[in-house]
Motif scaffolding. Structure first.
Motif, mmCIF file in Angstrom:
data_model
loop_
_atom_site.group_PDB
_atom_site.id
_atom_site.type_symbol
_atom_site.label_atom_id
_atom_site.label_comp_id
_atom_site.label_asym_id
_atom_site.label_seq_id
_atom_site.Cartn_x
_atom_site.Cartn_y
_atom_site.Cartn_z
ATOM 1 N N ASP A 261 93.321 30.691 47.713
ATOM 2 C CA ASP A 261 93.605 30.389 49.116
ATOM 3 C C ASP A 261 94.402 31.559 49.679
ATOM 4 O OD1 ASP A 261 96.480 29.958 48.695
ATOM 5 O OD2 ASP A 261 95.927 28.048 47.802
ATOM 6 N N LYS A 262 94.532 31.598 51.008
ATOM 7 C CA LYS A 262 95.153 32.742 51.663
ATOM 8 C C LYS A 262 96.574 32.985 51.156
ATOM 9 C CE LYS A 262 94.403 33.352 56.026
ATOM 10 N NZ LYS A 262 94.462 33.268 57.525
ATOM 11 N N LYS A 263 97.341 31.932 50.992
ATOM 12 C CA LYS A 263 98.740 32.069 50.595
ATOM 13 C C LYS A 263 98.876 32.702 49.216
ATOM 14 C CE LYS A 263 102.983 29.395 49.863
ATOM 15 N NZ LYS A 263 103.596 28.033 49.898
ATOM 16 N N GLN A 267 100.375 36.373 48.020
ATOM 17 C CA GLN A 267 101.522 36.399 47.111
ATOM 18 C C GLN A 267 101.251 37.209 45.853
ATOM 19 O OE1 GLN A 267 102.249 32.209 46.526
ATOM 20 N NE2 GLN A 267 103.747 32.100 48.193
ATOM 21 N N THR A 268 99.997 37.319 45.467
ATOM 22 C CA THR A 268 99.643 38.009 44.217
ATOM 23 C C THR A 268 98.911 39.332 44.468
ATOM 24 O OG1 THR A 268 97.590 36.700 44.070
ATOM 25 C CG2 THR A 268 99.530 35.865 42.885
ATOM 26 N N LEU A 269 99.012 39.839 45.680
ATOM 27 C CA LEU A 269 98.304 41.069 46.033
ATOM 28 C C LEU A 269 98.698 42.240 45.130
ATOM 29 C CD1 LEU A 269 96.203 41.652 48.231
ATOM 30 C CD2 LEU A 269 98.054 42.494 49.693
ATOM 31 N N GLY A 270 99.942 42.242 44.695
ATOM 32 C CA GLY A 270 100.424 43.337 43.854
ATOM 33 C C GLY A 270 99.812 43.378 42.469
ATOM 34 N N CYS A 271 99.045 42.361 42.100
ATOM 35 C CA CYS A 271 98.370 42.375 40.795
ATOM 36 C C CYS A 271 97.194 43.351 40.782
ATOM 37 C CB CYS A 271 97.867 40.977 40.431
ATOM 38 S SG CYS A 271 99.173 39.779 40.116
ATOM 39 N N PHE A 272 96.616 43.611 41.960
ATOM 40 C CA PHE A 272 95.429 44.464 41.966
ATOM 41 C C PHE A 272 95.441 45.550 43.043
ATOM 42 C CE2 PHE A 272 94.621 40.590 44.351
ATOM 43 C CZ PHE A 272 94.053 41.022 45.544
ATOM 44 N N GLU A 285 92.712 42.272 56.159
ATOM 45 C CA GLU A 285 91.434 41.583 55.990
ATOM 46 C C GLU A 285 91.637 40.154 55.500
ATOM 47 O OE1 GLU A 285 88.264 42.564 56.678
ATOM 48 O OE2 GLU A 285 89.170 44.306 57.665
ATOM 49 N N ILE A 286 92.610 39.972 54.630
ATOM 50 C CA ILE A 286 92.877 38.623 54.099
ATOM 51 C C ILE A 286 93.458 37.724 55.188
ATOM 52 C CG2 ILE A 286 94.272 37.294 52.461
ATOM 53 C CD1 ILE A 286 94.030 39.721 50.557
ATOM 54 N N LEU A 291 87.795 38.511 53.996
ATOM 55 C CA LEU A 291 87.550 38.666 52.559
ATOM 56 C C LEU A 291 87.484 37.312 51.870
ATOM 57 C CD1 LEU A 291 89.733 41.708 51.453
ATOM 58 C CD2 LEU A 291 87.262 41.533 51.389
ATOM 59 N N LEU A 292 88.446 36.448 52.170
ATOM 60 C CA LEU A 292 88.529 35.183 51.456
ATOM 61 C C LEU A 292 87.320 34.300 51.706
ATOM 62 C CD1 LEU A 292 90.361 33.662 49.544
ATOM 63 C CD2 LEU A 292 91.521 32.656 51.514
ATOM 64 N N SER A 293 86.862 34.267 52.945
ATOM 65 C CA SER A 293 85.693 33.424 53.264
ATOM 66 C C SER A 293 84.445 33.908 52.537
ATOM 67 C CB SER A 293 85.463 33.406 54.775
ATOM 68 O OG SER A 293 85.195 34.719 55.260
ATOM 69 N N MET A 294 84.308 35.233 52.417
ATOM 70 C CA MET A 294 83.138 35.779 51.726
ATOM 71 C C MET A 294 83.259 35.571 50.219
ATOM 72 S SD MET A 294 82.670 39.330 53.890
ATOM 73 C CE MET A 294 81.213 39.837 52.992
ATOM 74 N N ALA A 295 84.461 35.648 49.675
ATOM 75 C CA ALA A 295 84.665 35.481 48.235
ATOM 76 C C ALA A 295 84.442 34.046 47.788
ATOM 77 C CB ALA A 295 86.075 35.927 47.845
ATOM 78 N N LYS A 296 84.657 33.099 48.683
ATOM 79 C CA LYS A 296 84.551 31.679 48.325
ATOM 80 C C LYS A 296 83.171 31.102 48.587
ATOM 81 C CE LYS A 296 88.174 29.074 49.022
ATOM 82 N NZ LYS A 296 89.334 28.377 49.618
#
Length: 297
Positions: A261-263, A267-272, A285-286, A291-296
């Motif tokens: 989900d967006k939140k 919160q975990t953007l720094g992982c990648f 984009e998020i 991005l999220l709508s296309m990924a889901k």
């Protein structure tokens, strides 16, 4: 062909046991490394599993992994050998009143007990079995350093002026990796087999996540992989690789997250994402939901 097929199959099984998903082409290349004792140069973007491949190869062969991490300014002393000057000086002081001649005393301090082995010499002098020698990110070293490698790679030997030529009893399996920050010399390339590794497609990346994280659910796997595939198409300075996909998946599992989900993505953007400008680009984009709508889907 039967021998190669059987051997590559055994390597593939060993790799799968370690959670490493690979392709028939790289399995054949690894078979040739073990059969021909010829170095393998693996090039590709950062984070696609080049270093991990050497680690898993060592485990699959049940042998030692010896790693030389390259960097700008790397020289022969750090990579091959150096003399233990402190020990030499102590020996000189302890024997200065002995009956030994100057030549004998000099010969003593330039002998193997006073030699400090570094990764390449360590790999060439293994007395038990052939280790895997990983020369990691060779493109980060200076061009002059490549000259130091040529004798070791071509002949499985090095020459130490005070001791002469040292030949490997058990020649190592040599893996070199490069992120192509600079072009390597033709002389080095000629001495190596070659393989190019790039970002995995959707099917392979899904298989890697499921192999490395058996308890991850299918829905989360698909969303992570879809998101990473979309992000890699963006104009980023540091494109995330499979290593970042795994880091992100482990992080989401640690947060008990079953889907994106967006939140949680923010919160975990720094992982990648590992660059400020890239962060701002992806974050925008998020937040806009693209991005999220296309990924889901």
């Amino acid at each position: 062909m039967v021998l190669i097929s059987c051997h590559t199959q055994s390597i593939e099984e060993a790799f799968r046991e370690q959670g490493y998903i690979t392709d028939p082409e790289i399995l054949t290349a690894l078979h040739l490394v073990t059969a021909l004792k010829k170095p393998l140069l693996i090039e590709g973007p950062a984070g696609v599993g080049k270093t991990e491949l050497a680690k898993v190869l060592a485990k699959s062969l049940n042998t030692r992994l010896i790693r030389l991490q390259c960097y700008e300014g790397l020289d022969m002393n750090s990579a091959l050998y150096e003399w233990n000057y402190a020990k030499q000086m102590l020996h000189i002081r302890l024997t200065e009143n002995s009956d030994a001649s100057l030549a004998e005393r000099e010969s003593a301090i330039f002998s193997k007990p006073f030699l400090l082995t570094r990764p390449i010499l360590d790999a060439l002098t293994d007395g038990h079995s052939s280790p895997v020698l990983l020369i990691d990110e060779v493109d980060r070293a200076d061009e002059e350093f490549e000259a130091f490698l040529l004798e070791a790679l071509a002949e499985s030997q090095i020459t130490i002026p005070e001791l002469g030529t040292i030949r490997a009893k058990h020649p190592p399996y040599v893996i070199l990796t490069s992120n192509r920050t600079r072009e390597l010399s033709d002389a080095l390339r000629r001495r190596c087999l070659y393989y190019w590794v790039t970002y995995p497609d959707i099917e392979k990346e899904s298989a890697i996540l499921q192999a490395r994280i058996p308890n991850i659910n299918k829905k989360l796997t698909e969303q992570i992989v879809n998101m990473m595939q979309l992000i890699r198409k963006m104009p980023l300075s540091k494109v995330p690789g499979i290593a970042e996909s795994l880091d992100w998946a482990f992080a989401l599992m640690a947060l008990n997250q079953g889907e994106l989900d967006k939140k949680v993505v923010l919160q975990t953007l720094g992982c990648f994402i590992k660059d400020q400008e890239d962060w701002e680009t992806v974050e925008k984009e998020i937040k806009e939901g693209n991005l999220l709508s296309m990924a889901k889907v």
